[in-house]
Design a protein around this motif. Structure first.
Motif, PDB file in Angstrom:
ATOM      1  N   UNK A  85       0.826  -1.206   0.000  1.00 17.90           N
ATOM      2  CA  UNK A  85       0.000   0.000   0.000  1.00 17.90           C
ATOM      3  C   UNK A  85       0.862   1.259   0.000  1.00 17.90           C
ATOM      4  N   UNK A  86       1.928   1.235   0.820  1.00 13.11           N
ATOM      5  CA  UNK A  86       2.825   2.395   0.879  1.00 13.11           C
ATOM      6  C   UNK A  86       3.508   2.634  -0.462  1.00 13.11           C
ATOM      7  N   UNK A  87       3.836   1.546  -1.152  1.00 15.34           N
ATOM      8  CA  UNK A  87       4.480   1.687  -2.457  1.00 15.34           C
ATOM      9  C   UNK A  87       3.516   2.334  -3.467  1.00 15.34           C
ATOM     10  N   UNK A  88       2.265   1.876  -3.442  1.00 14.49           N
ATOM     11  CA  UNK A  88       1.257   2.466  -4.333  1.00 14.49           C
ATOM     12  C   UNK A  88       1.081   3.945  -4.019  1.00 14.49           C
ATOM     13  N   UNK A  89       1.018   4.256  -2.716  1.00 18.18           N
ATOM     14  CA  UNK A  89       0.857   5.648  -2.295  1.00 18.18           C
ATOM     15  C   UNK A  89       2.041   6.495  -2.744  1.00 18.18           C
ATOM     16  N   UNK A  90       3.232   5.921  -2.685  1.00 16.85           N
ATOM     17  CA  UNK A  90       4.440   6.634  -3.104  1.00 16.85           C
ATOM     18  C   UNK A  90       4.364   6.974  -4.592  1.00 16.85           C
ATOM     19  N   UNK A  91       3.932   5.999  -5.406  1.00 15.50           N
ATOM     20  CA  UNK A  91       3.809   6.242  -6.844  1.00 15.50           C
ATOM     21  C   UNK A  91       2.720   7.276  -7.145  1.00 15.50           C
TER      22      UNK A  91
ATOM     23  N   UNK B 226       1.738   9.671  -5.206  1.00 12.57           N
ATOM     24  CA  UNK B 226       2.251  10.979  -4.802  1.00 12.57           C
ATOM     25  C   UNK B 226       3.184  11.556  -5.861  1.00 12.57           C
ATOM     26  N   UNK B 227       4.040  10.700  -6.432  1.00  7.14           N
ATOM     27  CA  UNK B 227       4.965  11.177  -7.464  1.00  7.14           C
ATOM     28  C   UNK B 227       4.215  11.595  -8.732  1.00  7.14           C
ATOM     29  N   UNK B 228       3.220  10.814  -9.105  1.00  5.25           N
ATOM     30  CA  UNK B 228       2.426  11.156 -10.296  1.00  5.25           C
ATOM     31  C   UNK B 228       1.679  12.469 -10.081  1.00  5.25           C
ATOM     32  N   UNK B 229       1.089  12.630  -8.889  1.00  6.87           N
ATOM     33  CA  UNK B 229       0.366  13.862  -8.579  1.00  6.87           C
ATOM     34  C   UNK B 229       1.303  15.060  -8.580  1.00  6.87           C
ATOM     35  N   UNK B 230       2.511  14.872  -8.033  1.00  4.92           N
ATOM     36  CA  UNK B 230       3.481  15.967  -8.004  1.00  4.92           C
ATOM     37  C   UNK B 230       3.887  16.372  -9.416  1.00  4.92           C
TER      38      UNK B 230
ATOM     39  N   UNK C  57      -2.290  20.726  -6.636  1.00  7.37           N
ATOM     40  CA  UNK C  57      -1.318  21.021  -5.579  1.00  7.37           C
ATOM     41  C   UNK C  57      -1.853  20.629  -4.203  1.00  7.37           C
ATOM     42  N   UNK C  58      -3.150  20.790  -3.999  1.00 10.61           N
ATOM     43  CA  UNK C  58      -3.763  20.359  -2.739  1.00 10.61           C
ATOM     44  C   UNK C  58      -3.649  18.844  -2.570  1.00 10.61           C
ATOM     45  N   UNK C  59      -3.828  18.118  -3.667  1.00 12.98           N
ATOM     46  CA  UNK C  59      -3.676  16.661  -3.622  1.00 12.98           C
ATOM     47  C   UNK C  59      -2.248  16.295  -3.234  1.00 12.98           C
ATOM     48  N   UNK C  60      -1.279  16.991  -3.823  1.00 10.32           N
ATOM     49  CA  UNK C  60       0.126  16.712  -3.522  1.00 10.32           C
ATOM     50  C   UNK C  60       0.426  16.974  -2.051  1.00 10.32           C
ATOM     51  N   UNK C  61      -0.070  18.094  -1.526  1.00  7.65           N
ATOM     52  CA  UNK C  61       0.152  18.410  -0.110  1.00  7.65           C
ATOM     53  C   UNK C  61      -0.504  17.361   0.781  1.00  7.65           C
ATOM     54  N   UNK C  62      -1.693  16.894   0.380  1.00  5.86           N
ATOM     55  CA  UNK C  62      -2.362  15.863   1.161  1.00  5.86           C
ATOM     56  C   UNK C  62      -1.583  14.565   1.216  1.00  5.86           C
ATOM     57  N   UNK C  63      -0.846  14.278   0.137  1.00  7.85           N
ATOM     58  CA  UNK C  63      -0.067  13.041   0.081  1.00  7.85           C
ATOM     59  C   UNK C  63       1.342  13.200   0.644  1.00  7.85           C
ATOM     60  N   UNK C  64       1.855  14.439   0.604  1.00  8.75           N
ATOM     61  CA  UNK C  64       3.236  14.674   1.055  1.00  8.75           C
ATOM     62  C   UNK C  64       3.275  15.892   1.983  1.00  8.75           C
ATOM     63  N   UNK C  65       2.683  15.764   3.126  1.00  9.17           N
ATOM     64  CA  UNK C  65       2.553  16.903   4.029  1.00  9.17           C
ATOM     65  C   UNK C  65       3.889  17.395   4.568  1.00  9.17           C
TER      66      UNK C  65
ATOM     67  N   UNK D  40       6.615  17.653   2.806  1.00 14.51           N
ATOM     68  CA  UNK D  40       7.424  18.207   1.716  1.00 14.51           C
ATOM     69  C   UNK D  40       7.255  19.721   1.643  1.00 14.51           C
ATOM     70  N   UNK D  41       8.341  20.466   1.884  1.00 14.61           N
ATOM     71  CA  UNK D  41       8.289  21.922   1.770  1.00 14.61           C
ATOM     72  C   UNK D  41       8.040  22.347   0.327  1.00 14.61           C
ATOM     73  N   UNK D  42       8.565  21.556  -0.615  1.00 12.04           N
ATOM     74  CA  UNK D  42       8.340  21.872  -2.031  1.00 12.04           C
ATOM     75  C   UNK D  42       6.846  21.850  -2.352  1.00 12.04           C
ATOM     76  N   UNK D  43       6.135  20.853  -1.811  1.00  9.77           N
ATOM     77  CA  UNK D  43       4.697  20.754  -2.057  1.00  9.77           C
ATOM     78  C   UNK D  43       3.962  21.972  -1.501  1.00  9.77           C
ATOM     79  N   UNK D  44       4.363  22.430  -0.324  1.00 18.44           N
ATOM     80  CA  UNK D  44       3.713  23.596   0.283  1.00 18.44           C
ATOM     81  C   UNK D  44       4.018  24.873  -0.506  1.00 18.44           C
ATOM     82  N   UNK D  45       5.255  25.024  -0.972  1.00 19.72           N
ATOM     83  CA  UNK D  45       5.600  26.195  -1.784  1.00 19.72           C
ATOM     84  C   UNK D  45       4.835  26.179  -3.110  1.00 19.72           C
ATOM     85  N   UNK D  46       4.703  25.002  -3.698  1.00 19.24           N
ATOM     86  CA  UNK D  46       3.960  24.885  -4.950  1.00 19.24           C
ATOM     87  C   UNK D  46       2.489  25.231  -4.732  1.00 19.24           C
TER      88      UNK D  46
END
Length: 313
Positions: free
Chosen positions: A4-10, A12-16, A58-66, A68-74
């Motif tokens: 599950x974590x691996x799927x979530x990681x992928x 998150x990367x796709x969303x980013x 960008x909200x989706x990315x922040x939700x998946x990678x809270x 990540x400062x890059x996600x918040x700046x984006x």
């Protein structure tokens, strides 16, 4: 890492990647506008909706990678783009000036007889000094012309355009009419000084490169007239902020961008998405107020613009 974590990681990367690409595309379209033909469609996407898509991604990315400062700046940058896009289509409330020159333009698009009287009442209620109509259709049929003259308007025609004016009409001539490009020139007596308007109606084909068209028309207009107009208005089928407008009328300001009030989108009338009906103001005049109103019929909303001569301010 669990499955599950691996799927979530992928995910998150796709969303980013999707968020970064959408924000990048938005910025590129803002910088280039319609200068590059194959990117023109991206520029024509309504800015507020394009920016909203960026914000949601960008909200989706922040939700998946809270963390990540890059996600918040984006996300912060996407929020800035969204607010900016919204403000470009909306103007603060402004009262109508007590004095000045009031212009109205409406692309009537050949209104039916049933809609004509409603629209004419809206036109006359603006109490404008000058009204420019594109494809006026049945506006002047029956006893409508009598109502227009009773409101102290003279009527002039040039090409596809009709002019209703309380200023004395000195000249009304078509400048060009070919390949769905129509521009006519009206000269009015404004307190003893000629006031020159150019009424514009350009092709609606969304695949037509606007920047190339503007270059061609600018060269043609230069050979057809000795001096540029004071004001150009009409259905440009070019969106506000486009680089091609600067080729057609260099040094002119778009009235709604300068002093707009209310929502500034004009087409389609029932559910406005883009602002293609424009009033471009030359250096002799300054915009006091610009509004888009519903004429009660047709596919386009109506422009109502108040101006003042710069030397009178």
């Amino acid at each position: 890492m669990s499955g599950f974590d691996r799927v979530l990681w992928y995910v998150a990367r796709i969303a980013a990647c999707a968020a970064l690409l959408s924000v990048g595309a938005f910025v590129v379209s803002e910088l280039l506008t319609d200068r590059v033909a194959f990117l023109q469609t991206m520029w024509w996407i309504p800015r507020r909706w394009f920016a909203l898509v960026c914000l949601v991604l960008c909200l989706v990315v922040v939700g998946l990678q809270r963390r990540s400062m890059f996600a918040w700046w984006l996300l912060a940058f996407a929020a800035f783009l969204s607010v900016r896009a919204l403000l470009l289509d909306w103007g603060v409330p402004r009262e109508r000036p007590a004095s000045g020159l009031r212009l109205v333009h409406w692309n009537a698009s050949w209104p039916s007889s049933n809609a004509t009287r409603v629209s004419l009442d809206v036109l006359l209620a603006t109490n404008a000094d000058v009204i420019v109509l594109t494809d006026s259709g049945t506006i002047f049929r029956n006893d409508n012309d009598e109502a227009i003259r009773a409101a102290h308007y003279d009527i002039a025609h040039a090409g596809r355009f009709a002019l209703l004016s309380r200023l004395r009409v000195m000249e009304a001539i078509p400048l060009l009419a070919h390949d769905a490009c129509n521009i006519s020139r009206f000269t009015l007596d404004f307190s003893g000084v000629p006031l020159v308007l150019e009424a514009v109606d350009l092709p609606s084909d969304v695949d037509l490169p606007r920047y190339t068209l503007a270059q061609t028309l600018a060269n043609e207009l230069e050979s057809l007239r000795a001096t540029p107009p004071d004001i150009a208005l009409g259905d440009f089928n070019i969106t506000r902020g486009s680089a091609s407008l600067g080729l057609l009328y260099p040094g002119f300001e778009e009235s709604f961008a300068a002093r707009g009030t209310g929502w500034g989108v004009s087409y389609p009338r029932h559910a406005p998405l883009i602002h293609i009906d424009l009033t471009l103001v030359g250096p002799r005049f300054v915009t006091l107020r610009s509004a888009i109103i519903d004429p009660g019929a047709g596919r386009h909303a109506m422009q109502v613009v108040d101006l003042a001569a710069r030397e009178s301010r």
